[in-house]
Write a protein that holds these residues in place. Sequence first.
Motif, PDB file in Angstrom:
ATOM      1  N   PHE A 354       8.176  -5.683   8.979  1.00 45.36           N
ATOM      2  CA  PHE A 354       7.965  -4.145   8.437  1.00 45.36           C
ATOM      3  C   PHE A 354       9.366  -3.431   8.593  1.00 45.36           C
ATOM      4  O   PHE A 354       9.595  -2.543   7.680  1.00 45.36           O
ATOM      5  N   GLN A 359      11.430  -4.583   4.600  1.00 41.04           N
ATOM      6  CA  GLN A 359      12.006  -2.979   3.883  1.00 41.04           C
ATOM      7  C   GLN A 359      10.849  -1.924   4.081  1.00 41.04           C
ATOM      8  O   GLN A 359      11.205  -0.902   3.544  1.00 41.04           O
ATOM      9  N   CYS A 363      10.912   3.366   3.680  1.00 37.18           N
ATOM     10  CA  CYS A 363       9.915   4.500   2.826  1.00 37.18           C
ATOM     11  C   CYS A 363       9.070   4.824   3.829  1.00 37.18           C
ATOM     12  O   CYS A 363       8.281   6.082   3.566  1.00 37.18           O
ATOM     13  N   HIS A 375       9.191   8.068  -4.343  1.00 39.07           N
ATOM     14  CA  HIS A 375       9.913   6.886  -4.858  1.00 39.07           C
ATOM     15  C   HIS A 375       9.481   6.481  -6.027  1.00 39.07           C
ATOM     16  O   HIS A 375       8.170   6.468  -6.376  1.00 39.07           O
ATOM     17  N   ILE A 399       6.564   8.405  -7.470  1.00 41.33           N
ATOM     18  CA  ILE A 399       4.974   8.576  -6.744  1.00 41.33           C
ATOM     19  C   ILE A 399       5.325   9.064  -5.473  1.00 41.33           C
ATOM     20  O   ILE A 399       6.144   8.441  -4.663  1.00 41.33           O
ATOM     21  N   LYS A 400       4.454   9.937  -4.848  1.00 40.70           N
ATOM     22  CA  LYS A 400       4.258  10.337  -3.271  1.00 40.70           C
ATOM     23  C   LYS A 400       4.363   9.070  -2.600  1.00 40.70           C
ATOM     24  O   LYS A 400       3.146   8.107  -2.823  1.00 40.70           O
ATOM     25  N   ILE A 407      -4.424   3.037   7.257  1.00 42.15           N
ATOM     26  CA  ILE A 407      -4.629   2.377   5.847  1.00 42.15           C
ATOM     27  C   ILE A 407      -5.578   1.592   5.589  1.00 42.15           C
ATOM     28  O   ILE A 407      -6.141   1.608   4.420  1.00 42.15           O
ATOM     29  N   PRO A 412      -9.586   1.626  -2.130  1.00 42.87           N
ATOM     30  CA  PRO A 412      -8.527   0.767  -2.804  1.00 42.87           C
ATOM     31  C   PRO A 412      -7.245   1.666  -2.660  1.00 42.87           C
ATOM     32  O   PRO A 412      -6.996   2.746  -2.553  1.00 42.87           O
ATOM     33  N   LEU A 414      -2.868   2.422  -3.877  1.00 42.78           N
ATOM     34  CA  LEU A 414      -1.885   3.130  -5.017  1.00 42.78           C
ATOM     35  C   LEU A 414      -2.754   4.225  -5.356  1.00 42.78           C
ATOM     36  O   LEU A 414      -3.966   4.133  -5.594  1.00 42.78           O
ATOM     37  N   LEU A 433       9.807  -5.231  -4.489  1.00 48.83           N
ATOM     38  CA  LEU A 433      10.995  -5.209  -3.596  1.00 48.83           C
ATOM     39  C   LEU A 433      12.029  -6.445  -3.782  1.00 48.83           C
ATOM     40  O   LEU A 433      13.083  -6.116  -3.252  1.00 48.83           O
ATOM     41  N   LEU A 445       2.155  -9.628   8.381  1.00 43.66           N
ATOM     42  CA  LEU A 445       2.650  -8.168   7.580  1.00 43.66           C
ATOM     43  C   LEU A 445       1.250  -7.453   7.613  1.00 43.66           C
ATOM     44  O   LEU A 445       1.193  -6.259   7.922  1.00 43.66           O
TER      45      LEU A 445
HETATM   46  C1  HEC Z   1      10.947   2.406  -2.330  1.00 49.65           C
HETATM   47  C2  HEC Z   1       9.993   3.023  -1.128  1.00 49.65           C
HETATM   48  C3  HEC Z   1       8.894   2.073  -0.687  1.00 49.65           C
HETATM   49  C4  HEC Z   1       8.802   0.844   0.113  1.00 49.65           C
HETATM   50  C5  HEC Z   1      10.207   0.076   0.363  1.00 49.65           C
HETATM   51  C6  HEC Z   1       7.635   0.424   0.316  1.00 49.65           C
HETATM   52  N1  HEC Z   1       6.748   1.428  -0.178  1.00 49.65           N
HETATM   53 FE1  HEC Z   1       4.841   1.366   0.218  1.00 49.65          FE
HETATM   54  N2  HEC Z   1       4.708   2.892  -1.115  1.00 49.65           N
HETATM   55  C7  HEC Z   1       5.628   3.632  -1.817  1.00 49.65           C
HETATM   56  C8  HEC Z   1       5.208   4.605  -2.633  1.00 49.65           C
HETATM   57  C9  HEC Z   1       5.825   5.394  -3.690  1.00 49.65           C
HETATM   58  C10 HEC Z   1       3.742   4.268  -2.709  1.00 49.65           C
HETATM   59  C11 HEC Z   1       2.705   4.951  -3.492  1.00 49.65           C
HETATM   60  C12 HEC Z   1       2.799   4.007  -4.865  1.00 49.65           C
HETATM   61  C13 HEC Z   1       1.523   4.515  -5.953  1.00 49.65           C
HETATM   62  O1  HEC Z   1       0.543   4.870  -5.574  1.00 49.65           O
HETATM   63  O2  HEC Z   1       1.883   3.952  -7.072  1.00 49.65           O
HETATM   64  C14 HEC Z   1       3.264   3.252  -1.663  1.00 49.65           C
HETATM   65  C15 HEC Z   1       2.240   3.000  -1.365  1.00 49.65           C
HETATM   66  C16 HEC Z   1       1.905   2.028  -0.536  1.00 49.65           C
HETATM   67  C17 HEC Z   1       0.330   1.502  -0.118  1.00 49.65           C
HETATM   68  C18 HEC Z   1      -0.845   2.116  -0.644  1.00 49.65           C
HETATM   69  C19 HEC Z   1      -0.993   3.528   0.013  1.00 49.65           C
HETATM   70  C20 HEC Z   1      -2.172   4.248  -0.381  1.00 49.65           C
HETATM   71  O3  HEC Z   1      -2.852   5.078   0.216  1.00 49.65           O
HETATM   72  O4  HEC Z   1      -2.872   3.737  -1.405  1.00 49.65           O
HETATM   73  C21 HEC Z   1       0.719   0.715   0.773  1.00 49.65           C
HETATM   74  C22 HEC Z   1      -0.440  -0.015   1.618  1.00 49.65           C
HETATM   75  C23 HEC Z   1       1.923   0.247   0.986  1.00 49.65           C
HETATM   76  N3  HEC Z   1       2.724   1.173   0.283  1.00 49.65           N
HETATM   77  C24 HEC Z   1       2.661  -0.627   1.919  1.00 49.65           C
HETATM   78  C25 HEC Z   1       4.169  -0.983   1.728  1.00 49.65           C
HETATM   79  C26 HEC Z   1       4.379  -2.120   2.717  1.00 49.65           C
HETATM   80  C27 HEC Z   1       3.513  -3.116   3.281  1.00 49.65           C
HETATM   81  C28 HEC Z   1       5.838  -2.171   2.423  1.00 49.65           C
HETATM   82  C29 HEC Z   1       6.828  -3.384   2.538  1.00 49.65           C
HETATM   83  C30 HEC Z   1       6.302  -4.519   2.236  1.00 49.65           C
HETATM   84  C31 HEC Z   1       5.951  -0.874   1.410  1.00 49.65           C
HETATM   85  N4  HEC Z   1       5.070  -0.194   1.262  1.00 49.65           N
HETATM   86  C32 HEC Z   1       7.383  -0.521   0.959  1.00 49.65           C
HETATM   87  C33 HEC Z   1       6.964   3.512  -1.513  1.00 49.65           C
HETATM   88  C34 HEC Z   1       7.595   2.275  -0.834  1.00 49.65           C
END
Ligand code: HEC
Length: 452
Positions: A354, A359, A363, A375, A399-400, A407, A412, A414, A433, A445
């Motif tokens: 993580f 990566q 974020c 992002h 998106i936020k 979590i 569900p 996103l 990514l 993970l």
């Molecule tokens: C570049 C920034 C970035 C990185 C790097 C990133 N995320 Fe996110 N993450 C986001 C954003 C922005 C959202 C919201 C996206 C959406 O709702 O469309 C999100 C949403 C999520 C969610 C869902 C949250 C929800 O409440 O629905 C999960 C689970 C998550 N990320 C896990 C991960 C994991 C695991 C990794 C690494 C493999 C990761 N993220 C890497 C930016 C990032």
Amino acid sequence: MKIKLHHPWFVTALAALGLLIGTSAAADEDFSTLVRRLQGEKPAFAERHQKLLAERYDLADRPAKDVTMARGKPVQAGVRVKLPEGTTWDKLAAMSPDIIKSKELWPTGFYPLPHPHHEAGGMVFPQPLIDETKKQTARDLTRFDLDFDLPQHLLPEFPAPIYLTTRPDLGDVSQGQLVTVANFFSLFKDILNPKQLEGLRLLVTPFPQQQFNATDDRRSLHPSLGVGCFDCHANGHTVAATHTVGDIRPDEHRHRIDTPSLRGVNIQRLFGSQRALKSVEDFTEFEQRAAYFDGDITTAAKKGINPLERGSQVHFMAEFQALLDFPPAPKLNVFGKLDDTKASEAEIRGQTLFFGKAQCATCHPPPYYTDNNMHNLRVERFFAEKMINGRKASADGPIKTFPLRGIKDSPPYLHDDRLLTLEDTVEFFNLVLETHLTEEEKTDLVAFLRAL
Ligand code: HEC
Ligand code: HEC
């Protein structure tokens, strides 16, 4: 002649008809005609949507072993997004976004998810919330034109537990009940001050909304007092009630939006998936003034808008929301990272990934696993624009970054509910990514995400 409802031409014709004589013509249509027309159209649209879900996902009830949400509801296991024929996750990960796009190999479940009936839009509630609200308060949140779409086992715990930042000693203070106007006072009178109690009262009080009000273009059979904040953010968490975002036009570009949990809003600095309002107070006002009416300030006046008074209502409501804590995470230390003496080896390996190869921490930094920023994941790199059941799948924009603390309790995933399990989110981010994780790394993970 017998009309087969699943014929696509029939659905397309209905959709076109709906668009032609939709809300703009509603003034000429009396309420009983509107109800009959929309009830007549309902099965074809429901079938169209269920067919889409079945194409995109494995919706089976397959709980994970040894992991539950805070009050014991099983967490669902496994990747649920279906792979395109003849490919594997590893093969996809080895391709560039351009190749995935040109070969049309982006999994259908990774495209934006439409609302259960995208052209109709509006607020939709899962059945258990409708049933319990009716039982306690005699208010009916059923829509006559459409139903909620996802099965209950893929949704958050209901009713969800409530943890207060001010009284961690008490643990869950919900007593297993859905908090409504009928019980909020007896449940909270001894643990909140009168100002916070008044804030909570307003959060459970219904006010008019686009589909639930007294006018003849409503979508509830009986004239309605409206909806309360906690109908969607039930017990300060979420029932995964969904809606189409008010901020975007035309309608085909509007995102389906999942109700976010209000747990941990005290540590967040941006509110709404794209709105990015800067305070809980602002979002509280914005909900009833604009979001309840699809961003249309003219219909709001007709249906009965409820402008909240900033000093004595908005602040009280925000104060209560700021008391809502994340659920306990017994394996995390004060830095929000794993306590080595309590965590499993898989969880520890997952944590290393993580913060490293995967990566994620770029974020989602600890202790709450959000950088409080927006992002743009630019998912549109992987697919060409297309219409999906009334929704134009195209670029989402920034998106936020939702927090990942707790979590596993908020599926569900996103902003638009498009991912059903944590395994799905790991496959999604591995492609987005371009991190090339192995099977074992993905499993580790997920183990870490479940511990947050
Ligand atoms: C570049 C920034 C970035 C990185 C790097 C990133 N995320 Fe996110 N993450 C986001 C954003 C922005 C959202 C919201 C996206 C959406 O709702 O469309 C999100 C949403 C999520 C969610 C869902 C949250 C929800 O409440 O629905 C999960 C689970 C998550 N990320 C896990 C991960 C994991 C695991 C990794 C690494 C493999 C990761 N993220 C890497 C930016 C990032
Ligand atoms: C349809 C059910 C629904 C109702 C009713 C509702 N909300 Fe929401 N709420 C949502 C959705 C969906 C979002 C996400 C909006 C977005 O992504 O733009 C949201 C976002 C929020 C946020 C920002 C959360 C975050 O993580 O960014 C706050 C705060 C909030 N609502 C408070 C309230 C309050 C206060 C009320 C009552 C005045 C209310 N909500 C009524 C569905 C609802």
